[in-house]
Design an enzyme around this catalytic site. Sequence first.
Site, short mmCIF file in Angstrom:
data_model
loop_
_atom_site.label_atom_id
_atom_site.label_comp_id
_atom_site.label_asym_id
_atom_site.label_seq_id
_atom_site.Cartn_x
_atom_site.Cartn_y
_atom_site.Cartn_z
CG HIS A 13 -0.45 1.73 -9.16
ND1 HIS A 13 -0.69 1.65 -7.82
CD2 HIS A 13 -1.53 2.62 -9.56
CE1 HIS A 13 -1.89 1.97 -7.55
NE2 HIS A 13 -2.27 2.84 -8.50
CG ASP A 53 -2.13 1.19 0.95
OD1 ASP A 53 -2.38 1.23 0.09
OD2 ASP A 53 -2.59 1.58 1.96
N GLY A 54 0.29 2.35 -0.49
CA GLY A 54 0.73 3.73 -0.54
C GLY A 54 1.38 4.17 -1.91
NE ARG A 87 -7.77 1.18 5.35
CZ ARG A 87 -7.78 2.18 5.62
NH1 ARG A 87 -7.99 2.87 6.76
NH2 ARG A 87 -7.28 2.95 4.47
CB ILE A 88 -7.22 -6.60 7.67
CG1 ILE A 88 -6.78 -6.97 8.98
CG2 ILE A 88 -7.09 -8.01 6.85
CD1 ILE A 88 -5.33 -7.21 9.36
CB SER A 89 -7.45 -3.54 3.26
OG SER A 89 -7.42 -2.26 3.82
NE ARG A 91 -4.52 6.81 -6.68
CZ ARG A 91 -4.26 6.39 -5.73
NH1 ARG A 91 -4.07 7.24 -4.68
NH2 ARG A 91 -4.50 5.17 -5.50
CG ASN A 145 -7.70 -2.03 -5.16
OD1 ASN A 145 -7.01 -2.87 -4.89
ND2 ASN A 145 -8.19 -1.15 -4.20
C1 IPE Z 1 -5.36 -2.85 -0.19
O1 IPE Z 1 -5.02 -1.29 -0.24
C2 IPE Z 1 -5.43 -3.28 -1.38
C3 IPE Z 1 -3.91 -3.45 -1.87
C4 IPE Z 1 -2.77 -3.06 -1.71
C5 IPE Z 1 -3.98 -4.15 -3.26
P1 IPE Z 1 -6.15 -0.21 -0.44
O2 IPE Z 1 -5.55 1.13 -0.66
O3 IPE Z 1 -7.05 -0.66 -1.42
O4 IPE Z 1 -7.09 -0.50 0.91
P2 IPE Z 1 -7.73 0.91 1.73
O5 IPE Z 1 -8.82 1.25 0.66
O6 IPE Z 1 -6.92 1.92 2.05
O7 IPE Z 1 -8.30 -0.10 2.69
C1 IPE Z 2 -1.54 0.13 -3.38
O1 IPE Z 2 -1.54 1.53 -3.54
C2 IPE Z 2 -1.83 -0.43 -4.69
C3 IPE Z 2 -3.34 -0.92 -4.92
C4 IPE Z 2 -4.21 -0.91 -4.14
C5 IPE Z 2 -3.67 -1.26 -6.36
P1 IPE Z 2 -2.55 2.47 -3.42
O2 IPE Z 2 -2.91 2.83 -4.81
O3 IPE Z 2 -3.81 2.14 -2.50
O4 IPE Z 2 -1.96 3.91 -2.83
P2 IPE Z 2 -2.32 4.72 -1.81
O5 IPE Z 2 -2.92 4.09 -0.42
O6 IPE Z 2 -3.75 5.70 -2.27
O7 IPE Z 2 -1.39 5.67 -1.64
MG MG Z 3 -4.21 2.41 -0.54
#
Ligand code: IPE
Ligand code: IPE
Ligand code: MG
Length: 262
Positions: free
Chosen positions: A55, A38-39, A212-214, A51, A86
């Site tokens: 990725h 994440d992030g 969180r676990i998401s 964004r 997602n």
């Molecule tokens: C969890 O991250 C899913 C992946 C890393 C693929 P998200 O960014 O989707 O989770 P939330 O929305 O912050 O819970």
């Molecule tokens: C995780 O990074 C990758 C996916 C969920 C596909 P994010 O796209 O959720 O990045 P942030 O959490 O919005 O920074």
């Molecule tokens: Mg995220």
Amino acid sequence: MFKGLFQTKKKTPKAELALDLTDIDLNNVPKHIAIIMDGNGRWAKAQGKVRTFGHQAGAETLKTIVRAADKLGVKVISAYAFSTENWKRPVTEVNFIMELLSRYLTSEIEEFNENNVQVRFIGSREGLPEIVKEKMDNAIEATKNNTGIILNLAINYGGQAEILQAVKDIAAKIEAGSLNVEDITNDVFENHLYTKGLPAPDLLIRPGGDLRISNFLLWQIAYAEIWTTDVYWPDFSPEHLLQAVSAYQGRERRFGGLVNKK
Ligand code: IPE
Ligand code: IPE
Ligand code: MG
């Protein structure tokens, strides 16, 4: 459209990965590490970039971390790449991620084979673009005889969907008379999950600062140790992996029991 980005992809020579293992007990390395990658988006935004740039960078990070984990003796990495939730994101971002996955699964086959990495997938194939499904099948086939670390990629994965699917499959067997209700054990249930045959994660890592676990591996993480960091996934380095493993080695895993039974 994304050509420029993908052309900048460079192969990191193996020698660059020097790990300082002084703090690591190589006899107590987690067998299975699950990572919520994440992030990516926030990492890109922080640099004034779109964004999707995050990725792309995140995909590079995964390569490095798989290699570092392999060096440590980790047997399985489950990496959360795209969740069932997602799809709610803007279509341009979703399309970019699908494109990225399909390119990644093409460009990395050679490296997977060089490093003896076996690729597997967890998640629902329903709704995935044909090209992604093709590349997934191809990656499974091309790496199926590799005996090293397993890279278990979670694509269109949701823990709740996985459990629901297992319940439906089990219910159908009961209805058909091939399974009795009293025979549903933990083992039987686990054999209906996407992760069938894999050990449960010992360590769950979540970069990006959210606690969180998401919806990741809900059943499987029952007794996983959790390690989080504010570092965004694209900045996650082998040193962070070592920090996580070192923290894991300092934990007392009790599984509901007592360690010192006095
Ligand atoms: C969890 O991250 C899913 C992946 C890393 C693929 P998200 O960014 O989707 O989770 P939330 O929305 O912050 O819970
Ligand atoms: C995780 O990074 C990758 C996916 C969920 C596909 P994010 O796209 O959720 O990045 P942030 O959490 O919005 O920074
Ligand atoms: Mg995220």
